[in-house]
Design an enzyme around this catalytic site. Structure first.
Site, PDB file in Angstrom:
ATOM      1  N   LYS A  53       0.839  -1.202   0.000  1.00  0.00           N
ATOM      2  CA  LYS A  53       0.000   0.000   0.000  1.00  0.00           C
ATOM      3  C   LYS A  53       0.873   1.251   0.000  1.00  0.00           C
ATOM      4  CE  LYS A  53      -3.818  -2.520   2.009  1.00  0.00           C
ATOM      5  NZ  LYS A  53      -4.574  -2.949   3.199  1.00  0.00           N
ATOM      6  N   GLN A  97      -4.915  -1.856   9.478  1.00  0.00           N
ATOM      7  CA  GLN A  97      -4.755  -3.169   8.843  1.00  0.00           C
ATOM      8  C   GLN A  97      -5.298  -4.278   9.747  1.00  0.00           C
ATOM      9  OE1 GLN A  97      -3.474  -3.727   5.634  1.00  0.00           O
ATOM     10  NE2 GLN A  97      -4.204  -5.803   5.983  1.00  0.00           N
ATOM     11  N   ASP A 120     -11.199   2.224   3.548  1.00  0.00           N
ATOM     12  CA  ASP A 120     -11.430   0.776   3.415  1.00  0.00           C
ATOM     13  C   ASP A 120     -12.915   0.469   3.213  1.00  0.00           C
ATOM     14  OD1 ASP A 120      -9.214  -0.859   3.326  1.00  0.00           O
ATOM     15  OD2 ASP A 120      -8.956  -0.943   5.507  1.00  0.00           O
TER      16      ASP A 120
END
Ligand code: NAP
Length: 295
Positions: A53, A97, A120
């Site tokens: 990322k 995460q 997200d």
């Protein structure tokens, strides 16, 4: 002839499109989008995802920040970190995460994220808005699959789509998007570990999307000739012949299934790279929305 849906090349093209827009933004005196990632502990998979990322941010011309914590961080400390990112005007979007250590309530952390920075797309406000077709951040993996189908001109309207898996991050949003008129406009069936007629459902599918995390689960006898098969599964399978000691395996028995299909995604190089590209798309969108609010 089977079309191999190249997620790696498509993701590279999308990142280039984003980089071009960022360059234009900067030329106009606007900020570079800024994505922050929070990583707790040292899980190998999570380390790799977060590293990729950060690399994608560089490719897109974004600013990126990585906030690392050991896995003994308390839930309250992580909540404090989320609150400070929510309030940091330099950050357009951020991700925490997953998975998190067991002593931390993941849902509590997700719900603490400001939905306007939730790139997200896991916050209930984004999930709810997605479900009724309102502007929102859509979870990156299902969004990436919709984008792959669109860029490969795969007709979905009126088709029968079967989604294997009902997780909050892949299966459920995937089924929602494939059902919605403005995305898939398909007739959707969702199968899971308690589905009694799973193989029959798969055999009837024009579009089969497998997201269960069971290597090679979808075999040739479960696929209708001419179907489109999207393999989300990404499982590390021990393999002594590989430098890392493992290989990534999808949910589909690719060698046996691919010759039957009209189109199929490989693993790796299919859905995975698109997930990261869509995270970048969401971050750019977050920056655009914040600019619009400030003007
Ligand atoms: P998850 O949360 O573990 O959910 C798995 C789903 O599959 C559950 O709904 C489960 O059913 C169902 N399932 C498991 N075994 C099954 C079986 N034998 N038959 C039918 N259904 C079964 O997993 P996830 O997060 O959705 O991820 C799924 C896979 O996609 C994993 O391999 C993951 O690594 C991969 N993934 C890839 C990306 C990417 O970017 N490429 C992104 C996210 C996930 P129940 O609900 O009944 O338990």
């Amino acid at each position: 002839m089977t079309t191999l849906i190249d997620g790696k090349a498509t993701a590279a093209a999308i990142k280039q499109e984003i980089a071009d827009e960022v360059q234009q933004r900067v030329a106009q005196g606007l900020r570079r989008p800024h994505l922050a990632a929070v990583l707790v502990g040292h899980d190998g998979g999570s380390e790799t995802y977060v590293r990729n990322k950060v690399l994608a941010c560089e490719a897109c011309g974004f600013e990126s920040s990585l906030l690392r914590f050991e896995d003994d961080i308390t839930e309250q400390q992580l909540l404090d970190c989320v609150h400070s990112l929510n309030n940091d005007p330099s950050v357009d979007g951020f991700i925490v995460q997953l998975p998190l250590p067991r002593h931390i309530d993941e849902q509590k952390i997700i719900e603490a994220i400001d939905y306007r920075k939730d790139v997200d797309g896991f916050h209930p406000i984004n999930v709810g808005r997605m479900a009724i077709g309102l502007p929102c951040f859509i979870s990156a993996t299902p969004k990436g699959i919709i984008e792959l189908l669109r860029r490969y001109h795969i007709a979905t309207s009126g088709k029968k789509c079967v989604v294997l898996g009902r997780s909050n991050i892949v299966g459920k949003p995937m089924a929602q998007l494939m059902m919605q008129k403005q995305y898939g406009d398909a007739t959707v069936t969702v199968c899971h570990s308690h589905s009694a007629t799973l193989a029959d459902e798969c055999r009837a599918a024009d579009i089969l999307i497998a997201a269960i995390g069971r290597p090679g689960f979808v075999t040739a006898d479960m696929v209708k000739p001419g179907a489109v098969v999207i393999d989300v599964g990404t499982t590390r399978v021990p393999d002594a012949s590989r430098p890392k000691g493992y290989r990534l395996s999808g949910d589909v028995d690719f060698d046996a299934v691919a010759p039957l299909c009209s189109a199929i995604t490989p693993v790796p190089g299919g859905v995975g790279p698109m997930t990261i590209a869509m995270l970048m798309t969401n971050t750019l969108e977050a920056a655009r929305r914040r600019d619009a609010l400030q003007n």
